[in-house]
Motif scaffolding. Structure first.
Motif, PDB file in Angstrom:
ATOM      1  N   ASP A 107       0.803  -1.224   0.000  1.00 14.30           N
ATOM      2  CA  ASP A 107       0.000   0.000   0.000  1.00 14.30           C
ATOM      3  C   ASP A 107       0.838   1.278   0.000  1.00 14.30           C
ATOM      4  N   HIS A 124       0.625   3.362  -2.550  1.00 14.09           N
ATOM      5  CA  HIS A 124      -0.302   4.347  -3.130  1.00 14.09           C
ATOM      6  C   HIS A 124       0.440   5.536  -3.732  1.00 14.09           C
ATOM      7  N   ASP A 128      -1.492  -2.274  -4.290  1.00  8.05           N
ATOM      8  CA  ASP A 128      -1.745  -0.835  -4.211  1.00  8.05           C
ATOM      9  C   ASP A 128      -0.426  -0.062  -4.238  1.00  8.05           C
ATOM     10  N   HIS A 144      -6.364  -0.490  -6.245  1.00  8.31           N
ATOM     11  CA  HIS A 144      -5.964   0.782  -6.867  1.00  8.31           C
ATOM     12  C   HIS A 144      -5.132   0.557  -8.126  1.00  8.31           C
ATOM     13  N   HIS A 183      -3.522  -9.286  -1.757  1.00  2.08           N
ATOM     14  CA  HIS A 183      -3.693  -7.881  -1.348  1.00  2.08           C
ATOM     15  C   HIS A 183      -4.828  -7.740  -0.333  1.00  2.08           C
ATOM     16  N   HIS A 208      -3.955  -4.038   2.187  1.00  4.13           N
ATOM     17  CA  HIS A 208      -5.332  -3.542   2.013  1.00  4.13           C
ATOM     18  C   HIS A 208      -5.938  -2.873   3.243  1.00  4.13           C
ATOM     19  N   HIS A 223      -5.257  -0.793   6.002  1.00  3.92           N
ATOM     20  CA  HIS A 223      -4.075   0.040   6.245  1.00  3.92           C
ATOM     21  C   HIS A 223      -3.523   0.047   7.670  1.00  3.92           C
TER      22      HIS A 223
END
Ligand SMILES: [Fe+2]
Length: 231
Positions: A8, A10, A50, A86, A163, A199, A201
């Motif tokens: 993650d 991102h 992600d 994402h 994920h 996933h 967080h």
């Protein structure tokens, strides 16, 4: 076997989204993570999805993923990456792995261990997410028969990488629609030692039916969300 794990990131040009995701800082964090994994003598790096976040243009998303690709391909460490919701919102699997310069993972057999990578970027109707069409709360893995057969053939310990979440402790909106079925398959195989997930967080750690469930905290929300796991 030593795994370097992160999830993650991102990564995008946004300084902050959702009030706590520091998207743009993730590129430097990924660079530092690889330095750390090299120092630790990891055998393999696993990204649990992600990796990127959305931009105003697809070209910018492509450029961002290309920047990440430069880092992950710069050293000697091999990287495997499962797609997150994402990633699937921005790219098809083919595009994603082409830009990253790595292949889509499914199974790695090494040192008598079997590492199984699961793509759960499916809606519960069985259709795969597509660019511009994903839903973080609607997640599913349709190939449970394949998973069962695969685990029957495994001779040593097995480890699952995904994920989205199947840990029964994690809120149902983060969990796969058929997580109970999957957990039943994993438990009855008697071979699965651990499930590694992203996933969710905040991260979480638990154990069910003798299987360890580790959900790693998100890199975009933490300064030191890099992890080394011996399996
Ligand atoms: Fe995420």
């Amino acid at each position: 076997m030593k795994l370097g794990i992160f999830t993650d990131a991102h990564y995008s040009s946004q300084e902050v989204t959702c009030s706590k995701r520091y998207n743009s800082r993730s590129l430097e964090k990924i660079r530092n993570a690889y330095r750390f994994f090299e120092q630790e003598g990891c055998d393999l790096v696993v990204c649990l999805g992600d990796l990127i976040d959305k931009e105003d243009s697809h070209q910018k998303e492509t450029d961002n993923l290309g920047e990440v690709a430069k880092i992950i391909n710069s050293g000697s460490l091999k990287t495997v990456c499962v797609m997150g919701n994402h990633d699937a919102f921005a790219f098809t699997a083919e595009e994603f792995y082409n830009i990253l310069g790595i292949s889509a993972p499914e199974v790695i057999e090494t040192e008598g261990k079997t590492l199984i990578f699961i793509d759960a970027c499916y809606f519960k109707n069985g259709e795969h997410y597509a660019p511009g069409d994903s839903d973080w709360t609607d997640t599913f893995y349709p190939h449970t028969d394949r998973l069962k057969v695969l685990l029957e053939k495994v001779t040593g310990d097995a480890f699952i990488f995904i994920h989205q979440n199947i840990d029964p402790d994690v809120n149902s909106d983060h969990r796969l629609f058929n997580s109970d079925e999957i957990n039943g398959i994993l438990a009855s195989s008697g071979k699965v030692k651990a499930v590694f997930q992203g996933h969710y967080h905040p991260g979480h750690s638990s154990s069910h039916n003798g299987i360890r469930y580790a959900t790693f905290p998100a890199m975009c929300e933490n300064e030191d969300a890099v992890f080394v796991e011996e399996i």
